[in-house]
Motif scaffolding. Structure first.
Motif, PDB file in Angstrom:
ATOM      1  N   VAL A  35       1.121  -1.080   0.047  1.00 29.80           N
ATOM      2  CA  VAL A  35       0.150  -0.177   0.305  1.00 29.80           C
ATOM      3  C   VAL A  35       1.181   1.223  -0.522  1.00 29.80           C
ATOM      4  O   VAL A  35       0.986   2.307  -0.303  1.00 29.80           O
ATOM      5  N   ARG A  36       2.468   1.091   0.632  1.00 29.37           N
ATOM      6  CA  ARG A  36       3.374   2.440   1.155  1.00 29.37           C
ATOM      7  C   ARG A  36       3.507   2.840  -0.416  1.00 29.37           C
ATOM      8  O   ARG A  36       3.168   4.613  -0.073  1.00 29.37           O
ATOM      9  N   MET A  37       3.209   1.564  -1.384  1.00 21.37           N
ATOM     10  CA  MET A  37       4.227   1.606  -3.241  1.00 21.37           C
ATOM     11  C   MET A  37       2.953   3.328  -3.126  1.00 21.37           C
ATOM     12  O   MET A  37       2.514   4.237  -4.720  1.00 21.37           O
ATOM     13  N   GLY A  38       1.636   3.017  -3.277  1.00 21.15           N
ATOM     14  CA  GLY A  38       0.790   3.501  -3.871  1.00 21.15           C
ATOM     15  C   GLY A  38       0.676   4.794  -3.498  1.00 21.15           C
ATOM     16  O   GLY A  38      -0.108   5.558  -3.784  1.00 21.15           O
ATOM     17  N   LEU A  39       0.492   4.832  -2.155  1.00 18.17           N
ATOM     18  CA  LEU A  39       0.555   6.484  -1.621  1.00 18.17           C
ATOM     19  C   LEU A  39       1.360   7.069  -2.207  1.00 18.17           C
ATOM     20  O   LEU A  39       1.403   8.510  -2.460  1.00 18.17           O
ATOM     21  N   ASP A  40       2.655   7.004  -2.329  1.00 18.31           N
ATOM     22  CA  ASP A  40       3.668   7.311  -2.948  1.00 18.31           C
ATOM     23  C   ASP A  40       4.134   7.553  -4.596  1.00 18.31           C
ATOM     24  O   ASP A  40       3.938   8.886  -4.933  1.00 18.31           O
TER      25      ASP A  40
END
Ligand code: ATP
Ligand code: MG
Length: 383
Positions: A246-251
């Motif tokens: 998910v962190r990648m999506g936020l970035d």
């Protein structure tokens, strides 16, 4: 020079904090079972009883830290009897660093004078807890780093023992581990194993539907309407699913929106999303390669040099090609396994022939890989 370079009026972010790594979202779905399990473990502490110990396990970015922070927020709002303490073991990865972090968090005093031993620090902690009657709930977040440093049992045992020596000390532990390879028992000595009986709380990877739900909620909270299209969000979710992160999506959302903002556009274009994906993947690789030790870099470089799009070297060919001053074969083999865990190479067992031959495929273009390795190995690139 333009005069309005730093103007904010044109921002597409309703609230840019929503995409920061440290942000704790108001809306936190799909983790009810886990937060309930944590609350159940803490509940006895509210009546002066012993807080139960828990271990939170699950791959990166599955909401472990956020769940703990949510419980901590609830405790702060509900009780004065339990004091939450968060220790990031990636930063505090020695016995002394952990105890000193707990000490400063509880006492609100600065770190103890240098020369204070671990034993003295623990005595001070025990005295403080007994005097105030406030029980600490200590989260050892990313505790796998204590395990890599062989410090885990040394940290855990004295904390568990406090309750045995002083029954009025009812502190609780939440141990968070994000490395799936770890067998926790291998990192505990016999005496610690016999005292540590945690409840295991498992955080499974999110499904595509869940990742879409999480990112959608963030988009609503953080961006103005119609800045990012549904199709663009789908592309971002699909990309995240490849890494399950998910962190990648936020970035990616943050980067794509900033790129549209930079060009003074009112909404994100497909090319902003594509550029954000390429930049994220490259930066991630650079970060990972930049953190490798000289031996690890040497093994990666040797594998990359032998690699061609038509043929991949075997692990044995990579190990044989290492210079004499490089790591020996057992160590080199461990390093290859690590490089696979880090997502830099794939190790694939041969489907034909005798023995357990494994091929080493590198992830990405050979030339670009060699450039990143050269940048990481150049003087001044490491601290
Ligand atoms: N259910 C969720 N709802 C909203 N945001 C979430 C959810 N789960 C994770 N996130 C977000 O994803 C990011 C990663 O979450 P978090 O830091 O809690 O994961 P983690 O399991 O602790 O990861 P790591 O093992 O890498 O430390 C954070 O920005 C967090 O806000
Ligand atoms: Mg975490």
């Amino acid at each position: 020079m333009k005069t309005n370079l730093l103007a904010w009026e044109e921002t597409l972010f309703r609230n840019p904090d929503v995409f920061e790594l440290s942000y704790v979202p108001d809306q936190f779905d799909y983790r009810d079972d886990q937060t309930e399990a944590l609350a159940f473990a803490v509940r006895p502490g509210l009546r002066g009883g012993k807080i139960l110990d828990t271990v939170c396990r699950g791959p990166p970015a599955t909401g472990k830290t956020t769940s703990v922070k949510k419980i901590f927020e609830l405790l702060d709002d509900t009780t004065e009897l339990v004091r939450p303490v968060h220790v990031n073991c990636k930063i505090d990865s020695t016995e002394y660093a952990v105890f000193s972090r707990i000490y400063t968090a509880l006492t609100k005093r600065s770190a103890p004078a240098s020369g204070t031993s671990n034993k003295q620090l623990l005595d001070l902690l025990a005295q403080h807890i007994r005097k105030t009657g406030v029980q600490p709930l200590i989260c050892l977040d990313d505790a796998n780093y204590l395990m890599y440093e062989k410090q885990f049992t040394n940290v855990l045992y004295p904390l568990l023992r406090m309750h045995e020596v002083f029954p009025e000390i009812n502190l609780g532990l939440i141990v968070v581990i994000s490395d799936p390879r770890i067998d926790i028992n291998e990192h505990l000595d016999v005496r610690t194993r016999s005292t540590f009986h945690p409840e295991i709380v498992y955080f499974p990877p999110y499904s595509a539907r869940e990742i879409a739900g999480i990112l959608n909620a963030r988009v609503k909270a953080g961006l103005y309407p119609n800045v990012l299209s549904a199709g663009q969000l789908d592309t971002i979710v699909e990309t995240c699913m490849k890494c399950g992160d998910v962190r990648m999506g936020l970035d990616l959302i943050r980067r794509a929106v900033m790129s549209a903002e930079k060009d003074a556009r009112r909404s994100v274009g497909d090319s902003d999303v594509e550029q954000a994906i390429a930049a994220h993947l490259n930066l991630h690789k650079l970060d990972v390669i930049g953190a490798l030790s000289p031996d690890e870099l040497l093994v990666l470089k040797t594998a990359a040099m032998l690699f061609t799009p038509e043929t991949s070297p075997t692990t044995k060919e990579v190990i044989d090609a290492l210079p004499a001053e490089g790591p020996k074969s057992t160590r080199a083999s461990e390093i290859l396994n690590l490089l696979e865990v880090l997502g830099l190479v794939d190790l694939e067992y041969a489907t034909s022939g005798a023995g357990r031959r494994r091929y080493v495929h590198i992830h990405g273009e050979k030339d670009e890989f060699l450039k990143l390795i050269a940048a990481a190995g150049s003087p001044g690139s490491k601290q």
